[in-house]
Design a protein around this motif. Structure first.
Motif, mmCIF file in Angstrom:
data_model
loop_
_atom_site.group_PDB
_atom_site.id
_atom_site.type_symbol
_atom_site.label_atom_id
_atom_site.label_comp_id
_atom_site.label_asym_id
_atom_site.label_seq_id
_atom_site.Cartn_x
_atom_site.Cartn_y
_atom_site.Cartn_z
ATOM 1 N N THR A 289 0.818 -1.219 0.000
ATOM 2 C CA THR A 289 0.000 0.000 0.000
ATOM 3 C C THR A 289 0.855 1.274 0.000
ATOM 4 O OG1 THR A 289 -0.145 -0.025 2.397
ATOM 5 C CG2 THR A 289 -1.942 -1.084 1.188
ATOM 6 N N ARG A 290 2.170 1.129 -0.143
ATOM 7 C CA ARG A 290 3.018 2.317 -0.185
ATOM 8 C C ARG A 290 2.646 3.196 -1.370
ATOM 9 N NH1 ARG A 290 9.167 0.520 1.179
ATOM 10 N NH2 ARG A 290 8.749 -0.313 3.234
ATOM 11 N N PRO A 291 2.927 4.471 -1.421
ATOM 12 C CA PRO A 291 3.528 5.270 -0.354
ATOM 13 C C PRO A 291 2.501 5.716 0.689
ATOM 14 C CG PRO A 291 3.177 6.629 -2.293
ATOM 15 C CD PRO A 291 2.736 5.229 -2.656
ATOM 16 N N ASP A 598 12.881 3.753 8.391
ATOM 17 C CA ASP A 598 11.619 4.235 7.820
ATOM 18 C C ASP A 598 11.934 5.337 6.807
ATOM 19 O OD1 ASP A 598 9.209 5.471 7.301
ATOM 20 O OD2 ASP A 598 8.492 5.318 9.365
ATOM 21 N N CYS A 599 11.539 5.123 5.559
ATOM 22 C CA CYS A 599 11.922 6.066 4.506
ATOM 23 C C CYS A 599 11.111 7.356 4.555
ATOM 24 C CB CYS A 599 11.782 5.417 3.139
ATOM 25 S SG CYS A 599 10.101 4.904 2.797
ATOM 26 N N ARG A 600 10.191 7.442 5.514
ATOM 27 C CA ARG A 600 9.482 8.706 5.665
ATOM 28 C C ARG A 600 10.400 9.747 6.305
ATOM 29 N NH1 ARG A 600 3.962 8.023 8.943
ATOM 30 N NH2 ARG A 600 2.991 10.018 8.519
ATOM 31 N N PRO A 603 16.539 8.676 4.079
ATOM 32 C CA PRO A 603 16.572 8.729 2.615
ATOM 33 C C PRO A 603 15.772 7.618 1.931
ATOM 34 C CG PRO A 603 18.773 8.966 3.517
ATOM 35 C CD PRO A 603 17.881 8.612 4.659
ATOM 36 N N CYS A 604 15.246 7.953 0.779
ATOM 37 C CA CYS A 604 14.568 6.970 -0.078
ATOM 38 C C CYS A 604 15.581 5.930 -0.519
ATOM 39 C CB CYS A 604 13.997 7.698 -1.292
ATOM 40 S SG CYS A 604 13.455 6.588 -2.619
ATOM 41 N N TYR A 605 15.227 4.667 -0.409
ATOM 42 C CA TYR A 605 16.130 3.616 -0.887
ATOM 43 C C TYR A 605 15.596 2.986 -2.166
ATOM 44 C CZ TYR A 605 12.911 1.429 2.464
ATOM 45 O OH TYR A 605 11.802 1.076 3.169
ATOM 46 N N ASP A 606 14.658 3.658 -2.807
ATOM 47 C CA ASP A 606 14.139 3.265 -4.119
ATOM 48 C C ASP A 606 13.577 1.845 -4.134
ATOM 49 O OD1 ASP A 606 13.404 3.333 -6.742
ATOM 50 O OD2 ASP A 606 15.414 2.957 -7.527
ATOM 51 N N CYS A 607 12.591 1.620 -3.286
ATOM 52 C CA CYS A 607 11.913 0.320 -3.336
ATOM 53 C C CYS A 607 11.053 0.226 -4.590
ATOM 54 C CB CYS A 607 11.061 0.106 -2.090
ATOM 55 S SG CYS A 607 9.519 1.052 -2.068
ATOM 56 N N GLY A 608 10.679 1.390 -5.136
ATOM 57 C CA GLY A 608 9.893 1.409 -6.371
ATOM 58 C C GLY A 608 8.483 1.937 -6.200
ATOM 59 N N ALA A 609 7.990 1.946 -4.974
ATOM 60 C CA ALA A 609 6.582 2.294 -4.756
ATOM 61 C C ALA A 609 6.283 3.747 -5.095
ATOM 62 C CB ALA A 609 6.195 2.010 -3.311
ATOM 63 N N CYS A 610 7.256 4.630 -4.879
ATOM 64 C CA CYS A 610 7.041 6.043 -5.243
ATOM 65 C C CYS A 610 7.718 6.334 -6.570
ATOM 66 C CB CYS A 610 7.650 6.969 -4.200
ATOM 67 S SG CYS A 610 7.091 6.676 -2.528
ATOM 68 N N THR A 611 8.978 5.933 -6.651
ATOM 69 C CA THR A 611 9.773 6.282 -7.827
ATOM 70 C C THR A 611 9.171 5.697 -9.096
ATOM 71 O OG1 THR A 611 11.150 4.455 -7.066
ATOM 72 C CG2 THR A 611 11.966 6.657 -6.680
ATOM 73 N N GLY A 612 8.591 4.514 -9.001
ATOM 74 C CA GLY A 612 8.028 3.868 -10.184
ATOM 75 C C GLY A 612 6.765 4.531 -10.686
ATOM 76 N N GLU A 616 4.573 10.501 -4.229
ATOM 77 C CA GLU A 616 5.426 10.690 -3.062
ATOM 78 C C GLU A 616 4.597 10.540 -1.802
ATOM 79 O OE1 GLU A 616 6.676 14.582 -4.003
ATOM 80 O OE2 GLU A 616 8.503 13.921 -5.003
ATOM 81 N N HIS A 617 5.290 10.422 -0.695
ATOM 82 C CA HIS A 617 4.577 10.449 0.580
ATOM 83 C C HIS A 617 3.860 11.773 0.725
ATOM 84 C CE1 HIS A 617 6.750 6.914 1.479
ATOM 85 N NE2 HIS A 617 7.886 7.506 1.704
ATOM 86 N N VAL A 618 2.667 11.729 1.228
ATOM 87 C CA VAL A 618 1.908 12.951 1.480
ATOM 88 C C VAL A 618 1.556 12.955 2.954
ATOM 89 C CG1 VAL A 618 -0.201 14.216 0.982
ATOM 90 C CG2 VAL A 618 0.935 12.952 -0.832
#
Ligand code: SF4
Length: 673
Positions: A289-291, A598-600, A603-612, A616-618
């Motif tokens: 369910t990210r981000p 916690d990437c919130r 730093p973002c470690y590029d799991c893919g959920a946002c970058t893909g 972004e986190h809101v």
């Protein structure tokens, strides 16, 4: 559409809880079907009491009924006595609003939130009078759909479900409706009866997976799955989930249903946020369910006050996967309790409390009106175990949270743990009793008698998580661990151990990582009477092992076997956004006992959920939750702050900003706060 009520009503005098079948709840829609509206039957494949509160179903019910070209009703699995009466009287599955036969709807859509309900799904399709297998359906039959968390491995139900919808349903349900409406002419479900063309058209909707549009190949030597590939040029090789970018755009349900009889979670529910970035490696819900998308705080307050006034409830649950992580949670809870428009007597509960985000302040706020039970979920008994599963809470966090609770008047605390986790030793298992025993001792500082209940579940590796490659513990091993715990806890007064049946854990494991051939096992269990397998009085492991044997499979291979890195996984062609190489690396990190922050806040470690997906986190407030270790495993309680600096705006894909101490974040406040 004809009402079956005259044939249903005489049955109700002979069944338990007839109110399950009559509809008319506060919040129920007046559904009027018309030739231009696509008709949807939204089905929860468990009882009314379990299904009615489901928020996902209620959200889609409202969104569809707000459309001029759609009409949606609900249905739940009739209990065994009602099903027997219906089958004897020739009454098919029906909707609870207008009591219309399920087969008359254009779409029958299931919510799949647990694997053991799969046999109920087959049973309900059959009870509807619709062919159980997709391949046997014609243009006269409804389209059978499914959504919910379980669809991230759709294959065990691929022979029975015409199309699966992945991820958030708010937008995609309307897009599906438009495709269905375009194919619908008057009373005909598909113009020209071309069901294949309809399913092809649905397969082009982003987030929709139509199994019949894919070929499945098996390795002739090993018998393992070799690949699942699209049959058509315009069918995606990999179906990506849908993600709504802003929860604030979707203030649903606006008219939460108020049940006629007692149900689970019988209270107002308001969703605080969707997604979780804590990165607990066992947790499928958190991964898929990210981000994180928080609801604006003022919208939360409005939904609470309007909901309480409309429903008459005096309790509201602020729901999410980790509610204490909501930005400004204490202010939000205080605001609700102090709001005169909420009646001044409202009780607030926070399901899924995070130990290291639970403070005396939160405890003080939520106990002001009524003290409901408090549940914390350390999940692992030792710090080593919690590093493996990436639940980076320290013993001090748990003890501080429990201390806060007992000091504020609670006398009962429940703790959730998992056993059968990767690399688990007996020391880790027994650590559960040690932690719980210390919690009892803390409670006794405040009260002469306290109760700490440690609830222990057997771990089932879930797809789309770093543990998807792990071979599940055997029934015998889980049973041995339960006995260890029970024996160690026996002398501790005030401590109770409860555990989940290891046989049910095994059955869940059979289905959760199966490929398309597992459908035959599900069908075998159903044809041999195995419905309501989530219910202990009807669960029967023998049905499952017989079904495996009848189809040439074993528990050893289906459940207990570790998967290998190069193995084609049955769910590789559907995506929750998480890169496979990220998941594999995280699995390796787990085995090396390395945590991941916690990437919130880091730093973002590029799991893919946002970058893909370019999202972004809101977050609703620029104030991070205070106290505890906030998933870092470090003591952050002194300042109550985490090492984070918020960006006022951050365009999609922006480079992370530098923060003091060399840490960095890529976090947008999206103009909130
Ligand atoms: S893409 Fe980055 S910021 Fe988004 S959930 Fe994954 S790790 Fe966190």
């Amino acid at each position: 559409m004809e009402s079956l009520w005259p044939r249903i009503e005489p049955l109700l005098a002979h069944v338990t809880k007839p109110a399950r079948y009559i509809g008319g709840e506060l919040g129920a829609q007046q559904v009027v079907h018309g030739p231009d509206a696509v008709s949807w039957l939204l089905v929860y494949p468990d009882t009314y009491e379990v299904g009615l509160p489901n928020q996902g179903l209620q959200i889609l019910y409202e969104i569809l009924n707000e459309r001029d070209d759609a009409a949606a009703e609900r249905s739940y699995a009739p209990w065994v006595d009602m099903e027997a009466a219906m089958r004897a009287a020739g009454v098919p599955l029906f909707s609870v609003e207008n009591h219309v036969a399920a087969s008359e709807f254009d779409v029958v859509a299931f919510n799949l939130s647990a694997e053991l309900v799969y046999t109920n799904v087959l049973n309900l399709i059959d009870l509807a009078g619709v062919p159980v297998r997709s391949a046997d359906r014609t243009a006269a039959d409804p389209v059978v759909m499914a959504g919910g968390h379980c669809v991230f491995n759709p294959e065990p139900l691929a022979d029975f479900i015409d199309c699966f919808v992945l991820g958030d349903g708010e937008e995609v349900v309307s897009e599906c409706n438009e495709v269905l409406a375009a194919f619908r002419t008057g009373d005909a479900r598909t113009a020209g009866g071309d069901r294949t063309a309809l399913l092809r058209a649905l397969s082009r909707v982003p987030g929709v997976y139509v199994p019949s549009c894919y070929d499945v190949a098996y390795d002739g030597t090993t018998g393992r799955l070799a690949g699942i590939t699209p049959r058509f040029d315009d069918t995606p090789a990999r179906v990506e989930k849908r993600t709504i970018t802003d929860l604030g755009d979707w203030p649903y349900p606006k008219q939460q249903l108020v049940p006629l009889i007692e149900v689970v979670h019988d209270r107002l529910n308001v969703e605080l946020f969707r997604g979780c970035t804590r990165g607990c490696r066992f947790c499928q819900a958190g991964m898929i369910t990210r981000p994180v998308r928080e609801r604006p705080a003022d919208q939360v307050r409005t939904m609470v006050s309007a909901g309480l006034e409309r429903t008459g409830y005096d309790e509201v649950a602020l729901t999410s996967l980790s509610s204490a992580d909501y930005s400004g949670i204490e202010q939000t809870v205080t605001g609700i309790i102090d709001d005169p428009s909420c009646g001044g007597q409202v009780s607030v509960s926070l399901p899924s409390l995070r130990v290291d985000a639970f403070t005396v302040g939160t405890a003080a706020q939520i106990q002001r009106v009524r003290r409901t039970g408090l549940t914390f979920a350390p999940e692992g008994g030792t710090w080593r175990m919690r590093q493996v599963i990436n639940k980076l809470i320290r013993e001090e966090d748990l003890y501080a949270a429990v201390d806060a609770a007992f000091s504020q008047g609670w006398k009962r605390v429940k703790l959730y743990f998992l056993i059968g986790l990767p690399t688990e030793t007996d020391e880790d298992t027994l650590g559960i009793v040690a932690l719980a025993k210390q919690c009892v001792a803390i409670g006794k500082r405040y009260h002469s008698s306290v109760t700490v209940t440690a609830s222990v579940g057997g771990f089932v590796p879930k797809v789309q998580t770093p543990f998807q490659w792990f071979g599940q513990n055997t029934i015998e091993e889980l049973t041995r661990k339960v006995h260890l715990l029970r024996d160690a806890a026996r002398p501790v007064r005030g401590l109770t151990i409860r555990w989940h049946d290891p046989k049910a854990t095994a059955a869940e494991g059979i289905v959760s990582r199966g490929d398309r051939r597992m459908g035959a096992v599900v069908e075998h269990v159903w044809r041999n009477g195995g419905t309501f397998q989530e219910w202990s009085e009807y669960f029967d492991l023998d049905l499952w092992t017989d079904a495996l044997a009848a189809n040439g499979m074993t528990l050893e291979d289906a459940v207990y076997r570790h998967r290998t890195e190069d193995e084609v996984l049955p769910w590789d062609h559907v995506s929750a956004g998480l890169h496979r190489d990220f998941l594999w690396q995280d699995w390796k990190d787990a085995l090396a006992e390395h945590g991941l922050p916690d990437c919130r806040w880091t730093p973002c470690y590029d799991c893919g959920a946002c970058t893909g997906y370019g999202v972004e986190h809101v977050v609703a407030s620029a104030v991070p939750p205070a106290g505890g270790s906030q998933g870092t495993g470090q003591d952050l309680s002194s300042g109550g702050q985490v090492p984070v600096r918020f960006l006022s705006t951050a365009p999609s894909g922006a480079a992370p900003a530098e923060v003091p101490g060399g840490s960095a974040v890529a976090l947008a406040t999206e103009g909130r706060g």
